[in-house]
Design an enzyme around this catalytic site. Structure first.
Site, PDB file in Angstrom:
ATOM      1  N   GLU A 290       0.814  -1.217   0.000  1.00  0.00           N
ATOM      2  CA  GLU A 290       0.000   0.000   0.000  1.00  0.00           C
ATOM      3  C   GLU A 290       0.853   1.274   0.000  1.00  0.00           C
ATOM      4  OE1 GLU A 290      -4.061  -1.613   2.149  1.00  0.00           O
ATOM      5  OE2 GLU A 290      -2.510  -0.734   3.435  1.00  0.00           O
ATOM      6  N   ASP A 369      -8.735  -8.608   4.100  1.00  0.00           N
ATOM      7  CA  ASP A 369      -8.458  -7.462   4.977  1.00  0.00           C
ATOM      8  C   ASP A 369      -9.593  -7.277   5.977  1.00  0.00           C
ATOM      9  OD1 ASP A 369      -7.461  -5.160   6.111  1.00  0.00           O
ATOM     10  OD2 ASP A 369      -7.929  -3.858   4.427  1.00  0.00           O
ATOM     11  N   GLU A 397     -12.824  -1.632  11.938  1.00  0.00           N
ATOM     12  CA  GLU A 397     -12.708  -0.886  10.685  1.00  0.00           C
ATOM     13  C   GLU A 397     -13.825  -1.212   9.695  1.00  0.00           C
ATOM     14  OE1 GLU A 397      -9.576  -0.516   6.937  1.00  0.00           O
ATOM     15  OE2 GLU A 397      -8.979  -1.533   8.778  1.00  0.00           O
TER      16      GLU A 397
END
Length: 809
Positions: A290, A369, A397
């Site tokens: 990332e 993820d 998240e």
């Protein structure tokens, strides 16, 4: 001497902030010693004594007496095994961090002994004793030894030096502010206490996307102050570091891990850090992921990268947790063979056996993820010669960002208990890993997470890291009783909450159908497609799901052992819960349950939304039994969640109805009795606007009030049966202002409110969509129902719809 606690007190008259979490220490009905004696004065032994003192004050209402040495009267004795009297014959071979709780009587004196092979074990023993007392268990004849299943149990904080937290939902950083450690680190010490109470022995204090200043002398000095606050609780400080540091802040023209100058730089820097923090646990590193630099710049491997840092840490006893979260986020989505789920295995399997022994590869529980449901990462079974840590996300998240109740322990248990059958034998993931890492992200909010119920995930992580054989139910029951009291209703809500969230977000292995290119919160079904991030579900007009088979798909399934690969490869044996994660099937494909895929999508979304409505009713039944502040705050959270669950239900169901063209057999999707769209009401000042994505608002439209005039209204005449009704108003609460609303019925002001929630968007979309519920409203034929909205700042007082439902208590 013994003190007997008074009977259990009522909770409703108390006001609690949630700061004490599960360390509340209510009265206990059995006699307890009121003398605490310590042998030795190490910081951890003193912490154990102080915690016992604090607890006994709360439990008995009296101040216990503290002494050194072995008293001649009944007492709690706190000491390591080597400091206890020889004549007590207390000897055992225990691994580090273990504890032993033992009642014994000698010379007519009764002692309650808290001991262990080291100071940290003694501290953990003190907390274990207090947990037993707080749960109401008998301690009259204790003889209990416990050892941690794994030696390394760390949490990762994603705090930035400016005081913000990436994926943090509980307020500002407890560590950092404006580039420095906070002047007051009391909250850090309080956090260390919480971590120690569940056996956590390390904490990374900064973001894995590490600030390049992290290894400067000034920040190292700040980190040393944080380490001082943690140290009395046995929590080692850990730093997240950037792989490119030798070049970016070290003055070298390279960060090539095989360059001797780079190795020398890491050794010098690590020596400097250990001079400031002698008990540093080590580093966490994210590289080649990332946008973070990594060894690929020089054609080197991840083993090369990890080892150069590990060798600098090894003389000090430090470890490097090297994250296995490495993938290409610029993949071509048009290539049906590309697959992000393959990335961890493809990157790290060829390197098995090449990592130094103080390197731990940190592997997320699933291959993507932190999605609402993923299979266990195949990398757990692939690395037979490499230390592995399981990475679990405590912060929510993709799980409602602490605005939704989602108890994650059942999900973690599915991964930990999953048998990888490597190599052909029973090998559950919990037996393959040597460490736990949990992304915690607590903040300065009173209750640490922004949601009282989210505390259960930190507690559950610690308990599983200590003993992964504990059940989700046992942990939920413990946490509920310690945090609120004996309320089976709360335990039941927690245990059902993950499945409920999955039902109204992304069932059948669809993953969480959220805005992955934005805030990871609101619903946005198509955000998963047509981009390089790789969280694809491949839904089209004919079917849905990602073909990851060996026969026709990406080959991901082949990364598992033959037994597991065969389970997932065959449609006949693939579990329904993961079907669309590994297969692309028609909407009419029948599941093992007998339902078609499309009908299951519809049904699960309605079931999920109904479940949250039930949680609200169940919580209301606790009024007067839970302390007032926490009762009201949890109720507000659950009512908000119920509104959001309906937004998700409608958005996903309507999207799949449009895409598949197959109607809901129950006739619910697209039909909402009692709902009146705002755009169909009589508008004054409000303007109709199209919403993007279209499924983020009912009917794809909303009304917004421009900056001028200063107020707008939407109204209608009631033409139904007179009686008592519940009115629900779906509006949008953007985070760039505070709009105000007023509801009048027949000229009477029924309700006023401000749109002042801190939701993660400035846009009028699913993330800002919020429900206001007004109960027991008397309606008469011809009454005008009027909603007035006043914009403020960038917030447009936007409205989606109004619902008029028959009132029920």
């Amino acid at each position: 001497m013994l003190a007997v606690a008074a009977g259990l007190h009522a909770e409703s008259g108390r006001t609690e902030s949630g700061h004490d979490a599960w360390l509340r220490y209510p009265p206990y009905p059995q006699p307890l010693p009121i003398v605490i004696s310590t042998v030795g004065n190490s910081p951890l032994t003193i912490s154990a004594r102080n915690e016992l003192d604090r607890a006994l004050r709360g439990i008995t209402g009296k101040a216990p007496r503290t002494e050194s040495g072995i008293p001649k009267e009944s007492a709690i004795v706190v000491a390591t095994l080597d400091k206890l009297p020889r004549e007590w014959n207390l000897s055992a071979v225990l691994i580090p961090d273990s504890y032993w709780l033992k009642t014994l009587e000698t010379s007519g004196v009764r002692y309650l002994v808290v001991t262990g092979p080291d100071d940290r074990g003694v501290l953990y023993g003190a907390f274990a004793l207090l947990r037993k007392i707080s749960l109401g268990e008998s301690i009259a004849a204790l003889d209990e030894k416990q050892s941690p299943a794994l030696p390394v149990r760390w949490v990762n904080q994603w705090d930035r030096l400016d005081g913000s937290i990436e994926r943090g939902y509980g307020g500002r950083s407890i560590f950092w502010e404006e580039g420095h450690a906070r002047a007051d680190l009391t909250r850090v010490a309080d956090y260390g206490r919480l971590l120690a109470s569940v056996g956590i022995n390390g904490c990374a204090i900064n973001n894995v996307n590490s600030d390049l200043r992290m290894l400067t002398a000034q920040v190292i000095a700040d980190a040393a102050r944080i380490a001082d606050a943690f140290r009395p609780w046995g929590v080692q400080t850990v730093l997240s570091v950037d792989f490119g540091s030798p070049n970016s802040m070290g003055g070298l023209d390279t960060f090539d891990p095989l360059d001797p100058r780079v190795a020398a730089w890491w050794k010098s820097k690590v020596d400097e850090i250990y001079r400031a923090i002698p008990d540093l646990g080590g580093f966490v590193m994210k590289a080649d992921s990332e946008g973070r630099v990594g060894p690929s710049t020089y054609g080197r491997t991840h083993a090369d990268a990890a080892n150069v840092v590990a060798r600098a840490l090894k003389p000090h006893g430090g470890r490097i947790f090297y994250r296995g979260f490495v993938y290409d986020h610029h993949m071509d989505w048009r290539n049906l063979k590309n697959d992000r789920a393959r990335a961890a295995y493809d990157n790290f399997k060829p390197l098995d056996g090449q990592f130094d022994d103080n390197v731990v590869v940190q592997i997320k529980n699933g291959p993507i993820d932190f999605q609402v449901r993923e299979p266990a990462s195949p990398l757990f079974g692939a690395l037979e010669k490499t230390n592995e840590a399981i990475e679990l996300q405590i912060t929510q998240e993709y799980m409602g960002q602490a605005r939704h109740m989602v108890y994650l322990v059942p999900m973690w248990k599915e991964t930990l208990d999953f048998d990888m059958r490597t190599p052909g034998a029973s090998t559950p993931v919990k037996h393959l890993v040597s460490a736990f890492a949990g992304v915690a992200n607590v903040g300065l909010d009173d209750n640490w997470f922004g949601n009282h119920l989210s505390q259960a995930n930190l507690y559950g992580f610690g308990r599983l890291a200590w003993n992964p054989d504990l059940s989700a139910k046992q942990i939920a029951d413990e946490w509920t009783r310690l945090t609120f009291g004996n309320f089976p209703e709360i335990t039941a809500m927690l245990l059902g909450s993950w499945r409920t969230y999955e039902n109204y977000t992304g069932p059948l292995g669809l993953q969480t159908l959220t805005d992955i290119t934005g805030n990871h919160y609101g619903v946005n079904v198509e955000a998963s497609e047509a981009n390089g991030w790789g969280q694809w579900h491949r839904a089209d007009g004919q079917g849905v799901g990602m073909d990851r088979t060996v026969a026709t798909g990406t080959g991901y399934i082949g990364q598992y052992s033959p037994e597991i690969a065969a389970l997932y490869e065959s449609l006949a044996t693939c579990p329904d819960d993961l079907l669309l994660f590994v297969h692309h099937v028609p909407y009419t494909y029948k599941l093992h349950s007998g339902k078609t895929v499309i009908q299951s999508i519809y049904d699960s979304h309605y079931e999920g939304a109904q479940a949250v409505e039930r949680y609200v009713r169940e919580w209301k039944s606790l009024k007067g039994r839970v302390d007032d502040r926490r009762y009201q705050e949890v109720l507000a959270q659950l009512e908000y969640q119920a509104g959001q669950a309906a937004v998700w239900r409608d958005a996903v169901s309507n999207w799949f109805l449009r895409e598949s063209g197959i109607p809901d057999a129950e006739g619910r999707v697209g039909h909402n009795p009692g709902r009146i769209e705002a755009e169909s009401m009589r508008l004054k000042g409000y303007q109709v606007t199209d919403i993007r994505p279209w499924e983020a608002a009912s009917g794809g439209k909303a009304v917004e009030c421009p900056a001028q005039p200063s107020a707008c209204s939407a109204s209608l005449r009631y033409s139904g049966t007179p009686g008592k009704y519940t009115i629900r108003i779906e509006y949008f609460d953007q985070n760039n202002g505070i709009a105000r609303f007023r509801l009048t019925v027949g000229g009477r002001v029924i309700d006023t409110w401000a749109a002042d929630a801190d939701l993660p968007t400035k846009a009028v979309d699913s993330s800002s969509s919020t429900r206001r519920t007004i109960s027991s409203v008397d309606l008469h034929m011809g009454d005008e129902i009027r909603i007035q909205g006043t914009p403020e700042g960038g917030e447009s007082a936007a409205l989606d719809y109004i619902e008029i439902l028959l009132y029920t208590k």
